[in-house]
Enzyme design. Structure first.
Site, mmCIF file in Angstrom:
data_model
loop_
_atom_site.group_PDB
_atom_site.id
_atom_site.type_symbol
_atom_site.label_atom_id
_atom_site.label_comp_id
_atom_site.label_asym_id
_atom_site.label_seq_id
_atom_site.Cartn_x
_atom_site.Cartn_y
_atom_site.Cartn_z
ATOM 1 N N THR A 123 164.087 -110.232 73.304
ATOM 2 C CA THR A 123 163.020 -111.138 73.293
ATOM 3 C C THR A 123 162.014 -111.225 72.231
ATOM 4 O O THR A 123 161.159 -110.129 71.988
ATOM 5 C CB THR A 123 162.172 -110.839 74.982
ATOM 6 O OG1 THR A 123 162.988 -111.007 75.810
ATOM 7 C CG2 THR A 123 160.895 -112.035 74.987
ATOM 8 N N LYS A 198 162.592 -118.581 76.142
ATOM 9 C CA LYS A 198 162.028 -117.504 76.661
ATOM 10 C C LYS A 198 160.683 -117.274 76.709
ATOM 11 O O LYS A 198 160.034 -116.532 77.537
ATOM 12 C CB LYS A 198 162.929 -116.176 75.963
ATOM 13 C CG LYS A 198 162.634 -114.683 76.677
ATOM 14 C CD LYS A 198 162.843 -114.691 78.039
ATOM 15 C CE LYS A 198 162.778 -113.567 78.870
ATOM 16 N NZ LYS A 198 163.369 -112.444 78.141
ATOM 17 N N LYS A 266 153.764 -107.375 75.397
ATOM 18 C CA LYS A 266 154.069 -107.561 74.112
ATOM 19 C C LYS A 266 154.604 -109.121 74.356
ATOM 20 O O LYS A 266 154.411 -109.794 73.154
ATOM 21 C CB LYS A 266 155.286 -106.588 73.893
ATOM 22 C CG LYS A 266 156.199 -107.058 72.814
ATOM 23 C CD LYS A 266 157.497 -107.680 72.677
ATOM 24 C CE LYS A 266 158.373 -107.282 73.642
ATOM 25 N NZ LYS A 266 159.758 -108.221 73.442
#
Length: 320
Positions: A123, A198, A266
């Protein structure tokens, strides 16, 4: 200093490793897998159980032990993985980790033979993904971004959703492998579009989790039990379906990680970078990011993302 023009490794190994672009079945190829954390280890295990031969690498070597015990080949470096494979999956935590593993001093890209395929399931933000895709193409390699929707349990069960960016013909060559690890493969578009999807999904997940825990806090302050709140809220259209999977964690205070909170923080940071790059104002994203930052600052980073609830609980863990 890394020199992407150096041809020696690629030239020497062309004859030793089958060309993925030809009519080989996936079971005739060695599959490289780099990154064996919560997600990567389970994804690689499913490939192995399906009969695929693996060459694996993780910076913490012990994380490869179980796969090696079941027949996987342990590589001493990411570069060594590429020496044995023409197809490499990566599942790493951050853009910096991906870049270091791909093009750092022991990076694997320079060791991959020409026309090999790199599938990055990490990701990372879309602009970074496009940068890696460009780097791969410049070196005569192919690239797919294929991040996944799902956490520990779907990874174990092979029920992830792959969000893929890149050429359809490259996806066709690895679709069988993705279907071993997941229940659905979505071809979103060109390189970077899988990473983009995503970002959007994780932003929504994080906001839904934070909003739900705030709702629990208000409800309990008004005298409603947590059990009644969960049973009611989670069976209304207002609650995101995935929240049902977090009910036991919230009620039992079991915040063992399925998706660590620090990685959600994050991801929100990367989403904010993407918003900045696109000149898009997303104020609720920024507020949510700071909630997760606060939880991480208080020591909850390695716990499940549902530990955001701990921001609203007294120190003894009981409702006020």
């Amino acid at each position: 200093m890394y020199n992407p023009q150096a041809p020696s490794l690629r030239t020497l190994r062309k004859k030793a490793v089958p060309d993925i672009s030809k009519k080989y079945t996936n079971k005739q190829m060695k599959v490289g897998f780099i990154g064996l954390g919560i997600m990567g280890s389970r994804m690689a295990t499913n490939l192995q159980r399906a009969g695929h031969e693996l060459v694996v690498y993780n910076r913490t070597q012990a994380k490869a032990d179980e796969l090696v015990a079941q027949g996987a080949v342990r590589a001493a470096s990411a570069e060594e993985v590429a020496r044995q494979c023409r197809l490499v999956f990566t599942m790493l935590a951050t853009p910096d980790a991906v870049e270091e593993t791909a093009v750092g001093p022991d990076g694997f890209l320079r060791a991959l033979p020409g026309n090999s395929l790199w599938v990055d399931c990490s990701t990372v933000n879309p602009s970074f993904t496009k940068k890696m895709a460009h780097q791969a193409r410049k070196m005569g390699l192919r690239f797919l971004d294929a991040p996944v929707s799902g956490s520990l349990i779907p990874a174990e069960k092979g029920e992830l959703i792959f969000l893929v960016g890149g050429p359809e013909e490259d996806l066709a060559q690895v679709r069988e492998l993705l279907e071993v690890m997941g229940k659905n493969v979505v071809h979103v578009g060109e390189n970077g579009q899988g990473a983009s999807m995503k970002m959007v999904i994780n932003m929504l997940l994080a906001q839904a989790m934070a909003a739900f825990t705030e709702s629990l806090r208000l409800g309990t302050a008004l005298g409603i039990s947590e059990e009644t709140l969960c049973q009611t809220l989670l069976n209304t259209p207002a609650a995101a379906p995935f929240l049902k999977l977090k009910q036991d964690k919230l009620l039992k205070r079991d915040f063992s990680p399925e998706f660590p909170l620090e990685w959600m923080h994050k991801d929100l940071h990367l989403a904010s970078i993407s918003a900045y790059e696109q000149n898009v104002a997303l104020p609720s994203l920024q507020v949510t990011k700071e909630l997760y930052a606060q939880a991480k600052q208080q020591g909850f980073g390695e716990e499940d993302l549902s530990a955001i609830y701990r921001l609203y609980l007294p120190d003894d863990g009981e409702n006020q």
